[in-house]
Every structure is written in structure tokens, then in C-alpha cells.
Design a protein around this motif. Structure first.
Motif, mmCIF file in Angstrom:
data_model
loop_
_atom_site.group_PDB
_atom_site.id
_atom_site.type_symbol
_atom_site.label_atom_id
_atom_site.label_comp_id
_atom_site.label_asym_id
_atom_site.label_seq_id
_atom_site.Cartn_x
_atom_site.Cartn_y
_atom_site.Cartn_z
ATOM 1 N N LEU A 132 0.827 -1.203 0.000
ATOM 2 C CA LEU A 132 0.000 0.000 0.000
ATOM 3 C C LEU A 132 0.865 1.258 0.000
ATOM 4 C CD1 LEU A 132 -2.825 1.264 0.154
ATOM 5 C CD2 LEU A 132 -2.667 1.088 2.641
ATOM 6 N N LYS A 133 1.927 1.275 0.810
ATOM 7 C CA LYS A 133 2.820 2.439 0.843
ATOM 8 C C LYS A 133 3.485 2.650 -0.512
ATOM 9 C CE LYS A 133 3.787 2.551 5.765
ATOM 10 N NZ LYS A 133 4.775 2.339 6.823
ATOM 11 N N ALA A 134 3.903 1.555 -1.162
ATOM 12 C CA ALA A 134 4.545 1.673 -2.480
ATOM 13 C C ALA A 134 3.554 2.223 -3.499
ATOM 14 C CB ALA A 134 5.075 0.321 -2.931
ATOM 15 N N GLU A 135 2.315 1.743 -3.466
ATOM 16 C CA GLU A 135 1.314 2.220 -4.416
ATOM 17 C C GLU A 135 0.911 3.664 -4.130
ATOM 18 O OE1 GLU A 135 -1.844 -0.555 -5.160
ATOM 19 O OE2 GLU A 135 -0.407 -2.146 -5.638
ATOM 20 N N GLU A 136 0.870 4.046 -2.860
ATOM 21 C CA GLU A 136 0.580 5.440 -2.523
ATOM 22 C C GLU A 136 1.698 6.351 -3.018
ATOM 23 O OE1 GLU A 136 -0.030 5.113 1.699
ATOM 24 O OE2 GLU A 136 -2.202 4.947 1.479
ATOM 25 N N ALA A 137 2.950 5.897 -2.903
ATOM 26 C CA ALA A 137 4.082 6.686 -3.401
ATOM 27 C C ALA A 137 4.001 6.830 -4.922
ATOM 28 C CB ALA A 137 5.405 6.034 -2.995
ATOM 29 N N LEU A 142 2.422 10.203 -9.764
ATOM 30 C CA LEU A 142 1.527 10.456 -10.900
ATOM 31 C C LEU A 142 0.764 11.764 -10.726
ATOM 32 C CD1 LEU A 142 0.178 6.843 -11.533
ATOM 33 C CD2 LEU A 142 1.759 8.146 -12.971
ATOM 34 N N HIS A 143 0.335 12.062 -9.511
ATOM 35 C CA HIS A 143 -0.348 13.346 -9.246
ATOM 36 C C HIS A 143 0.604 14.517 -9.510
ATOM 37 C CE1 HIS A 143 -4.279 12.140 -7.848
ATOM 38 N NE2 HIS A 143 -3.747 11.273 -7.004
ATOM 39 N N GLN A 144 1.852 14.371 -9.087
ATOM 40 C CA GLN A 144 2.835 15.422 -9.325
ATOM 41 C C GLN A 144 3.069 15.612 -10.821
ATOM 42 O OE1 GLN A 144 4.118 17.434 -7.064
ATOM 43 N NE2 GLN A 144 5.331 18.543 -8.542
ATOM 44 N N LEU A 145 3.178 14.518 -11.561
ATOM 45 C CA LEU A 145 3.349 14.595 -13.011
ATOM 46 C C LEU A 145 2.141 15.275 -13.653
ATOM 47 C CD1 LEU A 145 4.914 13.838 -15.581
ATOM 48 C CD2 LEU A 145 3.756 11.614 -15.523
ATOM 49 N N LYS A 146 0.947 14.915 -13.218
ATOM 50 C CA LYS A 146 -0.270 15.531 -13.760
ATOM 51 C C LYS A 146 -0.272 17.038 -13.499
ATOM 52 C CE LYS A 146 -5.261 15.662 -13.212
ATOM 53 N NZ LYS A 146 -6.387 15.282 -12.372
ATOM 54 N N ARG A 147 0.086 17.427 -12.255
ATOM 55 C CA ARG A 147 0.132 18.867 -11.936
ATOM 56 C C ARG A 147 1.121 19.589 -12.839
ATOM 57 N NH1 ARG A 147 -0.659 16.976 -6.679
ATOM 58 N NH2 ARG A 147 1.563 16.864 -6.241
ATOM 59 N N GLY A 148 2.290 18.979 -13.052
ATOM 60 C CA GLY A 148 3.292 19.599 -13.908
ATOM 61 C C GLY A 148 2.820 19.727 -15.345
#
Length: 174
Positions: A132-137, A142-148
Motif C-alpha cells: 500500500l505504501k509503495a502504491e501510494e508513493a 503520478l499526481h505530481q506529473l499531472k500537476r506539472g
């Protein structure tokens, strides 16, 4: 008595050190006695990763007999809906705070499968938590990439070619 030293260190009187020090000879389970409703009964297994660590007075230290009860299994039971329901039903509640005492903690009815079963459950839960921690990371990346990408598109740093109708594309080719 606690006081802050000139160099930013904390000086703790001997009496407080003796009462509050966490020096486990075996894994220790610590449990918060209260605060916000969502924190009631929250706990963790402490393996002594910080030497001479002190705990606050609203933390219970629980040292299960390792021949009878696995600390990680106990932590999972306390965090489960079963455990949360018990602590919320047992707690003294004020407007936004809830608390339990050591008598209520000692009265918690712990399900007791065999120690081998407890250990298998704890290992399985640990593997799920690791995954779960790996998937959350990965999701955070992916969220950071989307924001960029959104910022690049919205500020015009990256242009997106307009789609042309098929007829116009065919004419452009001929």
C-alpha cells in the motif's frame, strides 16, 4: 520537570526519565489514551529505534507476553473496526475529545488465535502495508506529473496541436 537547554536540547528530571523512558527488552506496543476521536486507541509497535526515547503521559505502554501475543497482531486488532468500536464505546467523551484509562485498556477482549496464526496474520498485514505504501508513493508521483503537465499546458509552455477534421487532413496530404 522538563526544560529547554541553551543549545536546543531538552533536560528531563530523573523521575520523569524513569517513568517515561521506553527501553523495551522486547517489542512494545504503545497506545494513545485519547484526544480526537479518530486517534483513540491508535497504536504502534515500538522496537527501540531511538535510544533513551521518552513518551508523553497520554501514551500507554503495553508489553504483551511474546509467548502468547504478537505485538503487531495486537496493533492490528486495536486498529480494526472491532477495536475502534470497543474504545469508542468505553471512552469518556467531551465535545471533541475522547479518552480511555488503563482499566478500560486492560478489559479489552483480545481475540486469541494461536501464536503461529497471529504471526501469519501480522506478516500478511505487514506485506499489505508495504505494498500500500509503495502504491501510494506511485500515485503521489503520478499526481505530481499531472500537476506539472497541467501547468505546462495552462501557461502555454507546451502547445497542443489542434485536431483537424479528416477531410482537412486528407487535403493537406495531397
Amino acid at each position: 520537570m522538563c526544560s529547554f537547554g541553551a543549545r536546543g536540547g531538552v533536560h528531563v528530571s530523573h523521575g520523569l526519565k524513569v517513568r517515561g523512558i521506553i527501553a523495551p527488552p522486547r517489542p512494545l506496543f504503545s497506545l494513545t489514551e485519547g484526544g480526537d476521536f479518530d486517534k483513540l486507541g491508535r497504536g504502534t509497535v515500538w522496537n527501540g529505534s531511538i535510544p533513551n526515547c521518552l513518551h508523553q503521559n497520554h501514551i500507554f505502554r503495553v508489553r504483551p507476553n511474546p509467548r502468547l501475543l504478537n505485538s503487531r497482531f495486537l496493533a492490528a486488532i486495536f486498529a480494526s473496526p472491532y477495536g475502534k468500536a470497543y474504545f469508542l464505546a468505553s471512552a469518556k467523551q467531551t465535545t471533541n475529545l475522547a479518552s480511555i484509562n488503563s482499566t478500560q485498556l486492560k478489559a479489552f477482549p483480545v481475540p486469541m488465535p494461536s501464536l503461529n496464526e497471529q504471526e501469519r496474520i501480522a506478516v500478511l498485514l505487514d506485506s499489505y502495508e508495504t505494498r500500500l505504501k509503495a502504491e501510494e508513493a506511485q500515485l503521489a508521483k503520478l499526481h505530481q506529473l499531472k500537476r506539472g503537465l497541467m501547468e505546462d499546458l495552462l501557461t502555454g509552455r507546451v502547445r497542443v496541436p489542434l485536431a483537424q477534421p479528416e477531410a482537412a487532413q486528407a487535403e493537406a496530404v495531397h
